[in-house]
Design a protein around this motif. Structure first.
Motif: not given
Ligand SMILES: [Zn+2]
Length: 387
Positions: A312-336
């Protein structure tokens, strides 16, 4: 061919691929493709003017014959039912624990190779970047399945680009050596093949030493960067900057074909490197900043979370799209800790090797850089001077 930023980034999906299963206990789970697609979708990375999504529904006829032998293709076709096994299949590596026979094994392989071919055609039509997450099967030989790979989608995609007159460099950052792609272009200067991987002393396919540099006219056009177990983002970025980027700078490709497996990550169950998706994305950012045209393929990755977040990070980078900072969502990422980093909840915690082990790893990386500078770079430079 126009290139340029007006063309969209193309995500090549095949909604059928995610449903195949190798065997219940097999580490390669095609469901990863569906999961990556959904994670990108949930983060609005598959819509908007810069992106287009292609769904590949059917395999192209005759595609496999571009790289594989008729005998191998026949054996793979016979295996498609998922039950019958014969000596000929076993002879071709089909029906082993690592390359099992499963229902649709031919369909799966032909469809994933078609997706990579479609991606290469979109690049030729002017897209800057195209991504097939269900590609990157770098161990498939012309007459033999190996290392979870049945069909070499990579060589098929590269050949399509070469036939259109493009200058191609292959960059493989999967934990495993890209042996079958190396073999395919070992004696030609037409493709610069670079593989950064865990050393063959500790990992399948047990080769890929820095001494394998190509043969005949291809001498100097194969670059291997075998890293010791424990190598982390720091070590990776040293060799990436000083070997991969340097080789590319001399070779001057029109397009990069990337095998961007995530099995180098510290949490991967099959390998012994200690990268995180931070170093991984940093390398891809470096690459993309110098080479706007990238055909990106998936690859290994046996921890599902690593695959989902990394790609997902790779695709965002390739497409030049910003990922929202601190996106909460319900996907259970590991928070930095730092939610100001774009897409920070998809980012891994940093993992660093320390102490004498780190010193040893860095010294070994420096040795690889020195070897490249002395043994390989002059050969590429000389070859370029002749063109
Ligand atoms: Zn791998």
């Amino acid at each position: 061919m126009t290139g340029g930023s007006k063309e969209p980034a193309v995500f090549v999906n095949s909604s059928r691929l995610g449903a195949f299963r190798f065997s219940p206990e097999h580490p390669f789970n095609p469901e990863r493709v569906t999961r990556v697609f959904h994670m990108c979708e949930a983060r609005s990375l598959l819509s908007g003017p810069r992106v287009s999504v292609v769904d590949v529904e059917t395999a192209e006829d005759g595609l496999l014959a571009r790289f594989h032998t008729p005998e191998y293709i026949e054996a793979l076709k016979r295996a498609n039912g998922g039950t019958e096994i014969d000596v000929e299949m076993l002879h071709h590596g089909i029906g082993s624990a690592e390359n099992p026979i499963f229902k649709g094994v031919y369909d799966f392989s032909a469809l994933s190779a078609t997706a990579s071919l479609v991606a290469s055609r979109r690049i030729l039509a002017g897209a800057d970047t195209a991504f097939n997450p269900c590609g990157g099967f770098h161990h498939a030989h012309p007459d033999r399945a190996s290392g979870f790979c049945y069909v070499n989608d990579i060589a098929i995609a590269i050949d399509e680009l070469l036939a259109a007159g493009m200058r191609v460099a292959y960059v493989d950052i999967d934990a495993h050596h890209g042996d079958a792609v190396q073999e395919a272009y070992y004696e030609t200067p037409a493709v610069l093949t670079i593989s950064v991987h865990e050393t063959g002393k500790t990992l399948f396919p047990w080769g890929g030493s820095e001494q394998e540099i190509g043969l005949g006219a291809g001498k100097g056009y194969n670059v291997n960067v075998p890293l010791e177990p424990g190598a982390d983002d720091d070590v990776f970025l040293v060799v990436f900057r000083e070997i991969v980027m340097e080789a590319l700078r001399v070779f001057r490709p029109d397009v990069i074909v990337g095998q961007f497996g995530t099995d180098t990550f510290a949490t991967d169950p099959l390998t012994h490197l200690r990268f995180t998706n931070n170093g991984y994305i940093q390398a891809i950012e470096l690459l993309h900043a110098s080479y706007p045209r990238i055909l990106a393929l998936g690859g290994g990755g046996y921890n599902m979370r690593d695959v989902e977040q990394g790609w997902t990070l790779l695709w965002a980078e390739l497409a030049g799209l910003e990922l929202e900072p601190g996106y909460g969502g319900s996907l259970g990422g590991v928070f930095l800790m730092d939610s100001s980093i774009p897409g920070s909840n998809l980012r891994d915690m940093h993992v660093y090797t320390t102490g004498p082990e780190k010193d040893r790893l860095m010294a070994s990386a420096r040795e690889l850089v020195r070897n490249f500078e002395i043994e390989i770079e002059p050969l590429i430079r000389r070859g370029q001077a002749k063109n």
